[in-house]
Design an enzyme around this catalytic site. Structure first.
Site, PDB file in Angstrom:
ATOM      1  N   ASP A  13      55.178  -8.458 -51.023  1.00 11.38           N
ATOM      2  CA  ASP A  13      55.523  -7.637 -49.849  1.00 11.38           C
ATOM      3  C   ASP A  13      55.870  -8.430 -48.599  1.00 11.38           C
ATOM      4  O   ASP A  13      55.783  -7.904 -47.496  1.00 11.38           O
ATOM      5  CB  ASP A  13      54.359  -6.685 -49.495  1.00 11.38           C
ATOM      6  CG  ASP A  13      54.494  -5.364 -50.221  1.00 11.38           C
ATOM      7  OD1 ASP A  13      55.608  -5.077 -50.699  1.00 11.38           O
ATOM      8  OD2 ASP A  13      53.492  -4.644 -50.319  1.00 11.38           O
ATOM      9  N   ILE A  14      56.234  -9.676 -48.770  1.00 10.53           N
ATOM     10  CA  ILE A  14      56.497 -10.537 -47.615  1.00 10.53           C
ATOM     11  C   ILE A  14      57.927 -10.345 -47.088  1.00 10.53           C
ATOM     12  O   ILE A  14      58.245 -10.746 -45.963  1.00 10.53           O
ATOM     13  CB  ILE A  14      56.206 -12.019 -47.998  1.00 10.53           C
ATOM     14  CG1 ILE A  14      55.823 -12.846 -46.782  1.00 10.53           C
ATOM     15  CG2 ILE A  14      57.342 -12.648 -48.744  1.00 10.53           C
ATOM     16  CD1 ILE A  14      54.433 -12.679 -46.309  1.00 10.53           C
ATOM     17  N   LYS A  16      60.785 -10.636 -49.617  1.00 12.54           N
ATOM     18  CA  LYS A  16      61.715 -11.330 -50.512  1.00 12.54           C
ATOM     19  C   LYS A  16      62.965 -10.489 -50.760  1.00 12.54           C
ATOM     20  O   LYS A  16      64.082 -10.983 -50.694  1.00 12.54           O
ATOM     21  CB  LYS A  16      61.067 -11.640 -51.881  1.00 12.54           C
ATOM     22  CG  LYS A  16      59.928 -12.632 -51.828  1.00 12.54           C
ATOM     23  CD  LYS A  16      59.384 -12.935 -53.234  1.00 12.54           C
ATOM     24  CE  LYS A  16      58.872 -11.724 -53.969  1.00 12.54           C
ATOM     25  NZ  LYS A  16      57.687 -11.117 -53.369  1.00 12.54           N
ATOM     26  N   TYR A  18      64.119  -7.854 -49.064  1.00 14.08           N
ATOM     27  CA  TYR A  18      64.843  -7.598 -47.807  1.00 14.08           C
ATOM     28  C   TYR A  18      65.728  -8.798 -47.458  1.00 14.08           C
ATOM     29  O   TYR A  18      66.917  -8.654 -47.166  1.00 14.08           O
ATOM     30  CB  TYR A  18      63.824  -7.321 -46.686  1.00 14.08           C
ATOM     31  CG  TYR A  18      64.427  -6.733 -45.442  1.00 14.08           C
ATOM     32  CD1 TYR A  18      64.496  -5.351 -45.261  1.00 14.08           C
ATOM     33  CD2 TYR A  18      64.940  -7.553 -44.442  1.00 14.08           C
ATOM     34  CE1 TYR A  18      65.055  -4.807 -44.114  1.00 14.08           C
ATOM     35  CE2 TYR A  18      65.494  -7.021 -43.300  1.00 14.08           C
ATOM     36  CZ  TYR A  18      65.545  -5.647 -43.134  1.00 14.08           C
ATOM     37  OH  TYR A  18      66.106  -5.115 -41.991  1.00 14.08           O
ATOM     38  N   LYS A  38      66.375 -10.333 -61.511  1.00 13.49           N
ATOM     39  CA  LYS A  38      64.917 -10.341 -61.403  1.00 13.49           C
ATOM     40  C   LYS A  38      64.371 -10.198 -62.809  1.00 13.49           C
ATOM     41  O   LYS A  38      64.824  -9.344 -63.588  1.00 13.49           O
ATOM     42  CB  LYS A  38      64.460  -9.195 -60.486  1.00 13.49           C
ATOM     43  CG  LYS A  38      62.941  -9.115 -60.320  1.00 13.49           C
ATOM     44  CD  LYS A  38      62.514  -8.679 -58.921  1.00 13.49           C
ATOM     45  CE  LYS A  38      61.003  -8.492 -58.846  1.00 13.49           C
ATOM     46  NZ  LYS A  38      60.469  -8.559 -57.478  1.00 13.49           N
ATOM     47  N   GLY A 113      61.703 -13.689 -57.401  1.00  8.62           N
ATOM     48  CA  GLY A 113      60.437 -13.746 -58.113  1.00  8.62           C
ATOM     49  C   GLY A 113      59.634 -12.477 -57.943  1.00  8.62           C
ATOM     50  O   GLY A 113      60.041 -11.551 -57.243  1.00  8.62           O
TER      51      GLY A 113
END
Ligand SMILES: Nc1ncnc2c1ncn2[C@@H]1O[C@H](COP(=O)(O)OP(=O)(O)OP(=O)(O)O)[C@@H](O)[C@H]1O
Ligand SMILES: [Mg+2]
Length: 222
Positions: A13-14, A16, A18, A38, A113
């Site tokens: 949820d960092i 990636k 977006y 993915k 990832g």
């Protein structure tokens, strides 16, 4: 075969997906041929409603949905656990083939990832397979998406050290939710100094474009 870059992050949820969407859009808008891949995604009911569908839509990719992703799980847990619960273990040969198909069609491939750099993919009686095994199998280097704010120095430096300990090269870092305050400016300097990796871009809340040098971005792909 096209060149690839593996997008990881300092955690789940960092941002990636977006950031990958903005990166893909930037490359595509520069006239380059861009693909997305993915390996495994958990917590979505269809490709369209997943990370892959989001990147495809934002970047305007022409890629067929089936090529974007190899394994889709409904349960929003680590791929190894979702795969176990749903009875569909991940096969690394399938990932290799899936990646190759995309790389055969596009010049620049962004592989996203799952989670952060430490992510179990398959743990059972037959094998232990981790995300880093997939990165190494595909001979990719990584780009790390991280928070711009407090805590990011630790998260990025440990992520870089872990990747390097396994022989994985880190090409750069993109700082997400960038405000540009003095602490964040110092975070960027400290990451460059301590981890020895460049900050490739800074992405603010709600950004619709990636502000970065296209040549710098292209140079991260191998
Ligand atoms: N710069 C940003 N501006 C606005 N929203 C953002 C930004 N970065 C991330 N988000 C939002 O935060 C949420 C998490 O981001 P995202 O899905 O990209 O994370 P992720 O690292 O890909 O997660 P996962 O590990 O599940 O793949 C999403 O709803 C996304 O739209
Ligand atoms: Mg994602």
């Amino acid at each position: 075969m096209g060149k690839g870059l593996f997008i990881t992050g300092t955690g789940t949820d960092i941002g990636k997906t977006y950031v990958t969407a903005l990166l893909a859009k930037k490359l595509k808008d520069s006239g380059l041929s861009v693909g997305y891949y993915k390996a495994a995604l958990s917590g979505a009911d269809s490709i369209k409603n997943s990370d892959a569908g989001y990147v495809k839509q934002i970047a305007g990719l022409e890629e067929d949905d089936e090529l974007l992703l190899s394994y889709l799980y409904k349960n929003a847990v680590s791929p190894h656990l979702a795969a176990r619960w749903e009875g569909r273990p991940i096969d690394k040969e399938v990932i290799q083939e899936g990646y190759k198909k995309v790389a055969a069609r596009y010049d620049y491939v962004l592989m996203e990832g799952s989670g952060g750099i430490v992510c179990p993919i398959r743990i059972d009686d037959t094998q232990d397979l981790y995300l880093t095994d997939l990165i190494k199998m595909l001979e990719l280097s990584v780009l790390i998406v991280a928070e711009a704010g407090l805590g990011t120095i630790n998260a990025v430096v440990t992520t870089v050290a872990y990747a390097r300990s396994l022989g994985i090269e880190v090409k750069g870092v993109i700082l997400n939710h960038w405000l540009g305050n003095p602490m964040e400016v110092d975070n960027a300097l400290m990451i460059t100094k301590m981890a020895g990796v460049p900050i490739a871009a800074k992405v603010s809340q709600g950004a619709t474009e990636l502000s970065a040098d296209i040549e710098v971005l292209k140079a991260m792909f191998e």
